[in-house]
Design an enzyme around this catalytic site. Structure first.
Site, mmCIF file in Angstrom:
data_model
loop_
_atom_site.group_PDB
_atom_site.id
_atom_site.type_symbol
_atom_site.label_atom_id
_atom_site.label_comp_id
_atom_site.label_asym_id
_atom_site.label_seq_id
_atom_site.Cartn_x
_atom_site.Cartn_y
_atom_site.Cartn_z
ATOM 1 N N LYS A 176 0.843 -1.197 0.000
ATOM 2 C CA LYS A 176 0.000 0.000 0.000
ATOM 3 C C LYS A 176 0.876 1.244 0.000
ATOM 4 C CE LYS A 176 -1.864 -1.646 3.672
ATOM 5 N NZ LYS A 176 -2.693 -1.931 4.877
ATOM 6 N N THR A 209 -8.316 8.769 9.254
ATOM 7 C CA THR A 209 -7.651 7.626 8.622
ATOM 8 C C THR A 209 -7.429 6.476 9.597
ATOM 9 O OG1 THR A 209 -5.495 8.631 9.110
ATOM 10 C CG2 THR A 209 -6.473 9.092 6.945
ATOM 11 N N GLY A 211 -7.727 3.167 11.228
ATOM 12 C CA GLY A 211 -8.286 1.872 10.842
ATOM 13 C C GLY A 211 -8.375 1.624 9.356
ATOM 14 N N THR A 212 -7.707 2.444 8.533
ATOM 15 C CA THR A 212 -7.803 2.226 7.084
ATOM 16 C C THR A 212 -7.196 0.890 6.668
ATOM 17 O OG1 THR A 212 -5.828 3.599 6.860
ATOM 18 C CG2 THR A 212 -7.934 4.648 6.388
ATOM 19 N N GLY A 213 -6.076 0.500 7.290
ATOM 20 C CA GLY A 213 -5.460 -0.776 6.942
ATOM 21 C C GLY A 213 -6.337 -1.953 7.314
ATOM 22 N N CYS A 214 -6.940 -1.901 8.487
ATOM 23 C CA CYS A 214 -7.859 -2.960 8.923
ATOM 24 C C CYS A 214 -9.055 -3.040 7.982
ATOM 25 C CB CYS A 214 -8.349 -2.680 10.338
ATOM 26 S SG CYS A 214 -7.054 -2.483 11.570
#
Length: 281
Positions: A176, A209, A211-214
């Site tokens: 990412k 932003t 928790g965007t990865g989760c």
């Protein structure tokens, strides 16, 4: 007989509701799959900071996983914050004993607020025990740097890091690119013997932003559980996250990094016929 598409998330709990298990289950519900969970750690956190972390005993983690997989028709697992080496060893053993179709590994290491979320000795366990089992791993640039041992300042560097991770046994790597500069956010899916697939979206100006990865990795797992191939699952997940960021950009949730809007357009949970065992790649 029909059943709901089921995804098990194995991750940590976020008391503020924006990341971790809470974000995973919100994402799965919004996309229209049935989410189950096994909690690896409990965090005391909000939008500004992580105040404390308590790991769950590995045997309790094991019992949670087995209780779900012994009963629910789960084809897909998403791995998030795993915290300790002992927990990772337990999870790796569990995953080997069940006929899972998809394993999405989001190697969570540092929170949005900058708090470390994994013990140092656990990183090597992720590399050795989990990378070879994963259908796809979804590191951001700092995580890819840690896992590969390479500095990443460009898309070319992303490819070099992915190749290093292939040597460690990865089957697919989604690096990412949100930490790079530019008007667009570009994530790149690398698969051995395939042309890299680029997924771009406008960079959204927002503090929300957390928790965007989760959210992204849970969306990928959800679309895989619905029967999509990996390249399409990533594309759909990227669109979902972009819209969740856009619709939540100007909402004040806490005084720090707020959450995305998971429920901007929720889907109905609908039973599916069993998914055929086809090539994901």
């Amino acid at each position: 007989m029909k059943t709901y598409p089921v995804v098990l998330t194995i991750a940590g709990s976020d008391s503020s509701g924006g990341a971790g298990i809470q974000a995973d289950l919100k994402t799965m519900s919004a996309i229209g799959v049935f989410g189950a969970s096994a909690i690896t750690a409990i965090t005391a956190q909000n939008t500004c900071e992580v105040r404390d972390i308590q790991g769950i005993e590995p045997d309790i983690v094991r019992q949670q996983i087995e209780a779900v997989l012994d009963d629910l028709p789960c084809t897909t697992v998403k791995l998030g914050m795993l915290y300790s080496r002992a927990t990772i060893e337990t999870i790796a053993d569990c995953l080997q004993r069940y006929p899972l179709r998809n394993i999405v590994l989001d190697p969570v290491m540092v929170s949005t607020s900058g708090c470390r979320l994994i013990e140092e000795e656990a990183i090597s366990a992720v590399k050795v025990l989990l990378l070879p089992q994963a259908t796809v791993i979804t590191p951001n640039i700092p995580e890819a740097e840690i896992l590969s041992g390479l500095a990443i300042d460009s898309e070319k560097d992303m490819e070099k890091a992915a190749n290093r991770l292939f040597q460690a046994g990865c089957r697919a790597v989604l690096v990412k690119g949100g930490h790079l500069k530019g008007a667009e956010s570009c994530d790149i899916l690398f698969m051995p013997d395939s042309v890299p697939v680029r997924y771009t979206s406008p960079r959204i100006s927002t503090r929300n932003t957390h928790g965007t990865g989760c959210t992204f990795s849970s969306a990928i797992a959800s679309y895989l559980a619905l029967g999509h191939r990996l390249t399409d699952a990533v594309s759909l997940a990227k669109k979902y996250l972009t819209q969740a960021l856009q619709t939540g950009a100007d909402i004040a949730i806490g005084s720090g990094h707020g959450s995305v809007n998971h429920f901007f357009a929720p889907h109905v949970l609908t039973p599916l016929n069993p998914i055929k065992d086809e090539n994901l790649y």
